[in-house]
Scaffold this motif. Structure first.
Motif, mmCIF file in Angstrom:
data_model
loop_
_atom_site.group_PDB
_atom_site.id
_atom_site.type_symbol
_atom_site.label_atom_id
_atom_site.label_comp_id
_atom_site.label_asym_id
_atom_site.label_seq_id
_atom_site.Cartn_x
_atom_site.Cartn_y
_atom_site.Cartn_z
ATOM 1 N N VAL A 1 65.771 -132.481 1.502
ATOM 2 C CA VAL A 1 64.714 -132.575 0.504
ATOM 3 C C VAL A 1 63.385 -132.042 1.059
ATOM 4 O O VAL A 1 62.722 -131.237 0.433
ATOM 5 N N PHE A 2 63.019 -132.539 2.252
ATOM 6 C CA PHE A 2 61.748 -132.110 2.831
ATOM 7 C C PHE A 2 61.973 -130.837 3.639
ATOM 8 O O PHE A 2 62.836 -130.810 4.505
ATOM 9 N N PRO A 3 61.214 -129.781 3.362
ATOM 10 C CA PRO A 3 61.475 -128.536 4.092
ATOM 11 C C PRO A 3 61.127 -128.687 5.558
ATOM 12 O O PRO A 3 60.202 -129.394 5.926
ATOM 13 N N GLU A 4 61.894 -128.003 6.397
ATOM 14 C CA GLU A 4 61.640 -128.051 7.830
ATOM 15 C C GLU A 4 60.306 -127.388 8.115
ATOM 16 O O GLU A 4 60.014 -126.322 7.602
ATOM 17 N N GLN A 5 59.496 -128.012 8.909
ATOM 18 C CA GLN A 5 58.199 -127.409 9.217
ATOM 19 C C GLN A 5 57.950 -127.560 10.711
ATOM 20 O O GLN A 5 58.560 -128.372 11.403
ATOM 21 N N ARG A 6 57.022 -126.749 11.169
ATOM 22 C CA ARG A 6 56.801 -126.779 12.611
ATOM 23 C C ARG A 6 55.833 -127.880 13.006
ATOM 24 O O ARG A 6 54.961 -128.250 12.265
ATOM 25 N N LYS A 7 56.042 -128.326 14.225
ATOM 26 C CA LYS A 7 55.081 -129.284 14.762
ATOM 27 C C LYS A 7 53.818 -128.493 15.121
ATOM 28 O O LYS A 7 53.831 -127.274 15.198
ATOM 29 N N ILE A 8 52.753 -129.218 15.406
ATOM 30 C CA ILE A 8 51.488 -128.576 15.761
ATOM 31 C C ILE A 8 51.684 -127.797 17.061
ATOM 32 O O ILE A 8 52.267 -128.298 18.012
ATOM 33 N N GLN A 9 51.211 -126.567 17.042
ATOM 34 C CA GLN A 9 51.554 -125.652 18.124
ATOM 35 C C GLN A 9 50.549 -125.638 19.259
ATOM 36 O O GLN A 9 50.596 -124.764 20.094
ATOM 37 N N TRP A 10 49.579 -126.550 19.247
ATOM 38 C CA TRP A 10 48.592 -126.506 20.311
ATOM 39 C C TRP A 10 48.326 -127.913 20.832
ATOM 40 O O TRP A 10 48.583 -128.891 20.179
ATOM 41 N N GLY A 11 47.825 -127.934 22.063
ATOM 42 C CA GLY A 11 47.593 -129.222 22.716
ATOM 43 C C GLY A 11 46.295 -129.859 22.270
ATOM 44 O O GLY A 11 45.603 -129.357 21.378
ATOM 45 N N GLU A 12 45.983 -130.968 22.943
ATOM 46 C CA GLU A 12 44.801 -131.714 22.545
ATOM 47 C C GLU A 12 43.524 -130.917 22.803
ATOM 48 O O GLU A 12 42.522 -131.065 22.120
ATOM 49 N N ASP A 13 43.572 -130.043 23.825
ATOM 50 C CA ASP A 13 42.365 -129.274 24.142
ATOM 51 C C ASP A 13 42.247 -128.037 23.244
ATOM 52 O O ASP A 13 41.332 -127.248 23.404
ATOM 53 N N GLY A 14 43.187 -127.839 22.345
ATOM 54 C CA GLY A 14 43.126 -126.684 21.451
ATOM 55 C C GLY A 14 43.852 -125.482 22.000
ATOM 56 O O GLY A 14 43.929 -124.437 21.366
ATOM 57 N N ARG A 15 44.397 -125.591 23.197
ATOM 58 C CA ARG A 15 45.084 -124.448 23.815
ATOM 59 C C ARG A 15 46.525 -124.419 23.290
ATOM 60 O O ARG A 15 47.238 -125.398 23.380
ATOM 61 N N PRO A 16 46.962 -123.270 22.733
ATOM 62 C CA PRO A 16 48.324 -123.209 22.184
ATOM 63 C C PRO A 16 49.375 -123.224 23.289
ATOM 64 O O PRO A 16 49.126 -122.782 24.399
ATOM 65 N N PHE A 17 50.580 -123.728 22.951
ATOM 66 C CA PHE A 17 51.649 -123.822 23.931
ATOM 67 C C PHE A 17 52.306 -122.475 24.182
ATOM 68 O O PHE A 17 52.612 -122.116 25.311
ATOM 69 N N HIS A 18 52.560 -121.737 23.098
ATOM 70 C CA HIS A 18 53.290 -120.481 23.213
ATOM 71 C C HIS A 18 52.341 -119.363 23.597
ATOM 72 O O HIS A 18 51.234 -119.267 23.076
ATOM 73 N N PHE A 19 52.791 -118.463 24.485
ATOM 74 C CA PHE A 19 51.878 -117.407 24.948
ATOM 75 C C PHE A 19 51.615 -116.353 23.882
ATOM 76 O O PHE A 19 50.686 -115.585 23.994
ATOM 77 N N LEU A 20 52.443 -116.325 22.825
ATOM 78 C CA LEU A 20 52.260 -115.322 21.766
ATOM 79 C C LEU A 20 51.631 -115.933 20.521
ATOM 80 O O LEU A 20 51.691 -115.366 19.448
ATOM 81 N N PHE A 21 51.032 -117.128 20.679
ATOM 82 C CA PHE A 21 50.519 -117.834 19.505
ATOM 83 C C PHE A 21 49.520 -116.987 18.731
ATOM 84 O O PHE A 21 49.522 -116.968 17.496
ATOM 85 N N TYR A 22 48.644 -116.284 19.446
ATOM 86 C CA TYR A 22 47.559 -115.566 18.759
ATOM 87 C C TYR A 22 48.022 -114.283 18.094
ATOM 88 O O TYR A 22 47.242 -113.600 17.462
ATOM 89 N N THR A 23 49.302 -113.912 18.224
ATOM 90 C CA THR A 23 49.805 -112.773 17.441
ATOM 91 C C THR A 23 49.960 -113.169 15.981
ATOM 92 O O THR A 23 50.000 -112.334 15.101
ATOM 93 N N GLY A 24 50.075 -114.460 15.736
ATOM 94 C CA GLY A 24 50.256 -114.911 14.354
ATOM 95 C C GLY A 24 51.708 -115.107 14.005
ATOM 96 O O GLY A 24 52.047 -115.906 13.138
ATOM 97 N N LYS A 25 52.602 -114.373 14.647
ATOM 98 C CA LYS A 25 54.029 -114.538 14.352
ATOM 99 C C LYS A 25 54.739 -114.778 15.667
ATOM 100 O O LYS A 25 55.478 -113.922 16.156
ATOM 101 N N GLN A 26 54.508 -115.951 16.271
ATOM 102 C CA GLN A 26 54.999 -116.132 17.638
ATOM 103 C C GLN A 26 56.514 -116.114 17.727
ATOM 104 O O GLN A 26 57.076 -115.499 18.645
ATOM 105 N N SER A 27 57.197 -116.753 16.780
ATOM 106 C CA SER A 27 58.667 -116.797 16.884
ATOM 107 C C SER A 27 59.259 -115.409 16.725
ATOM 108 O O SER A 27 60.179 -115.034 17.445
ATOM 109 N N TYR A 28 58.680 -114.632 15.788
ATOM 110 C CA TYR A 28 59.216 -113.298 15.540
ATOM 111 C C TYR A 28 59.055 -112.421 16.769
ATOM 112 O O TYR A 28 60.010 -111.779 17.222
ATOM 113 N N TYR A 29 57.839 -112.402 17.326
ATOM 114 C CA TYR A 29 57.624 -111.522 18.477
ATOM 115 C C TYR A 29 58.392 -111.990 19.698
ATOM 116 O O TYR A 29 58.892 -111.174 20.476
#
Lengths: 380, 233
Positions: free
Chosen positions: A116-144
């Motif tokens: 029923v509830f669509p799968e969604q991603r957890k928040i992709q960045w830490g408490e300091d605002g720094r994203p976990f994935h190195f490709l986060f700022y591309t906008g399409k991290q999973s794709y790249y």
């Protein structure tokens, strides 16, 4: 002005403190439970598709409620709660809450929360605002990251190939059974990555996969490739071919039905004939004055080489001249299947004689004059 | 370069990839394949098939096939090129008229050639081609341009840049030129079949206004060679 900014600052600090407390509380928790949003996180980021709509705790609670409800429902229906499947649930709900609504999705529904509830991603960045994935700022991290992975595999295979060539060993050329598999569709890939992608991105990815598969030593990365390919049932639906029937004179005959646009036809093909074809009691020369329609009627017979050997009696209604001809062609091809070997039936199918033509008149759209024609454009 | 079998593998696994969102869409699912209507294709024994054809056969056994269109049939008289030409000649959906004009054209060609054949001396009789279908195909082939021009705007000025043409485009241009020529440059009283047969016979011998138009286009492309680097595709 000063007071207001101080209040805002205090509020912001308060929120951050609350967050910090929560962060410290959870054992090694990387994801934040954002009950209230800070100004920092309200920044628009393309990675997440919006603030987390359903928290993990919420979904867990929903799952517990669903399981409990399932057991209650089973008790109500007098069934065994242990072996109560989703189909039983659907039947029970349809029985207890009968609904006459036309839209199936508007009717009462009881399904597992993950559906029923669509799968969604957890928040992709830490408490300091720094994203976990190195490709986060591309906008399409999973794709790249997927493209990077696939390209890495490609380079791997090429290196292995070069090694084999250097040692003068033959390159393995085992053929994969490709006719029975297809790549994942764009929607399936989006579901897998939990990220939207454009058509161009999808086609780029598929081209890269094809390039990988085309290499002779691609068997090295077989497992990786299998993640993205799906089995297509090789056997198309086996259509039941009706056996021949015999009429009073002992002549074998067979019937077939066909449709094209709004025309529908039934054809009865008799054996030991002279090639006479009758439509609605009228000879085809008079019913179809146009050569193209008569060609279409004779197409199945000519293809099988049985022009003078069968008689045909057809009835047709609806549609126009060409549609009626197409309907009779389909009906006669279906009828001829009973007279002919399986191999020839397969040839007929590959010649396009046994497929129903799905092309119909396109609807007129509002704001346009016809299905495609727009109203005359006037500058003023 | 991937081996030919590998190229076949790619073709088979290809899902439908929309490069640009198509404006034209089809009622068929993209996995449907085109039908093969000629009976000769099905009578070839298994040994004579090449690798590619074998793969194509395997693919066809699994995938669904589109329905054959009403203009296509397995008879010897149905020719895809002639159907295309008839459709291009058709006005307001009057296929009956277009088809009759086409058959009258072919008849006129046959008559003219036969006349020439009977008047010619013995030694020249073999050189005269009487089959109207052969004449039609050869004429259109002679009319096809090799290179085309495309307008590209750079810095405010529009240049005519020479550009390679695809096979489909070449065939289309040849047919379009033929039809426009026959519709415009004729006397009011001449019938279309007569004029068409005339033009086709001239094109068959590499003469006539359409061949001239093709040569003019080639010359323009040759003269604009300097701008060829403007092309980015």
């Amino acid at each position: 002005m000063g007071g207001r900014s101080a209040a805002v600052m205090a509020a912001a600090v308060g929120r951050v403190l609350r967050l910090c407390r929560r962060w410290g509380a959870g054992p090694g928790a990387q994801t934040l439970r954002l009950i209230c949003t800070t100004t920092a996180v309200q920044r628009k980021n393309a990675g997440a598709s919006g603030p987390e709509k359903y928290t993990e705790a919420f979904i867990k609670k929903q799952i517990e409620e669903f399981n409990l409800g399932k057991r209650h429902l089973a008790n109500m229906m007098g069934e065994d709660p242990e072996t109560f499947t989703q189909e039983d649930i659907d039947r029970a709900i349809a029985y207890l809450f009968p609904s006459g609504l036309f839209d199936k999705q508007a009717r009462p529904l009881m399904k597992h929360p993950t559906e029923v509830f669509p799968e969604q991603r957890k928040i992709q960045w830490g408490e300091d605002g720094r994203p976990f994935h190195f490709l986060f700022y591309t906008g399409k991290q999973s794709y790249y990251s997927l493209m990077h992975e696939t390209y890495e595999k490609l380079l791997n295979v090429q290196k292995h190939q070069d090694e084999l060539i250097a040692q003068d060993l033959p390159l393995q050329k085992e053929k994969r059974n490709l006719a029975g598999s297809r790549w994942l569709t764009k929607i399936e890939l989006e579901e897998m990555l939990v990220e939207k992608m454009s058509d161009d991105d999808y086609s780029r990815f598929i081209r890269l996969l094809e390039k990988l598969v085309a290499l002779p030593c691609a068997d090295l990365e077989e497992k990786y490739i299998q993640k993205f390919s799906k089995e297509v049932p090789a056997q198309l639906q086996k259509v039941l071919i009706e056996p021949l029937q015999y009429d009073e004179r002992g002549v074998a005959f067979s019937t077939g039905e066909g449709r094209r646009k709004t025309a529908s036809a039934t054809a009865v093909v008799y054996d030991n004939g002279t090639g006479k074809i009758t439509v609605n009691g009228i000879d085809i020369l008079h019913y179809f004055p146009v050569l193209q329609d008569r060609e279409q009627l004779l197409f199945p017979f000519q293809f099988l080489g049985r022009i003078g050997k069968h008689d045909m009696v057809c009835t047709v209604s609806g549609g126009g001249r060409s549609a009626q001809a197409g309907a009779i062609r389909l009906a006669s091809a279906k009828a001829l299947r009973s007279f002919v070997t399986e191999k020839e039936v397969e040839f007929m199918r590959q010649a396009g004689l046994l497929t129903v033509d799905p092309r119909v008149k396109e609807r007129k759209k509002p704001g346009q004059e016809g299905p495609r024609r727009k109203f005359t454009w006037k500058k003023r | 370069m991937a081996a030919p079998s590998a190229a076949g593998l790619c073709r088979r696994l290809r899902a439908w990839l929309p490069r640009i969102m198509p404006v034209r869409w089809s009622r068929y699912n993209p996995s449907y394949l085109e039908p093969e209507v000629k009976t000769e294709a099905y009578q070839k024994p298994l040994e004579e098939l090449t690798e590619e054809e074998k793969e194509q056969m395997e693919l066809k056994a699994v995938r669904p096939i589109k329905a054959a269109p009403p203009t296509l049939s397995s008879s010897v008289f149905s020719d895809p090129m002639i159907s295309k030409f008839t459709n291009m000649m058709m006005k307001s959906g009057n296929k009956v008229l277009a088809r009759s004009l086409m058959s009258q054209t072919l008849e006129a060609i046959k008559r003219k050639q036969l006349e020439k054949y009977h008047k010619a001396p013995e030694n020249e009789k073999e050189t005269i081609e009487c089959n109207p279908y052969v004449i039609f195909h050869q004429a259109l082939k002679n009319c096809q341009p090799i290179i085309g021009l495309s307008s590209i705007t750079r810095g405010g000025k529009t240049y005519q840049v020479p550009v390679p043409l695809t096979d489909n485009r070449k065939r289309f241009l040849a047919m379009k030129w033929m039809i426009t020529e026959c519709r415009e440059n004729k006397h009011r009283r001449t019938m279309m079949p007569e004029k068409l047969s005339q033009e086709l016979l001239l094109a068959f011998n590499n003469e006539g206004p359409i061949i001239k138009k093709k040569h003019v286009l080639h010359k323009m492309a040759e003269s604009n060679r300097a701008y060829a680097h403007f092309r980015w595709w």
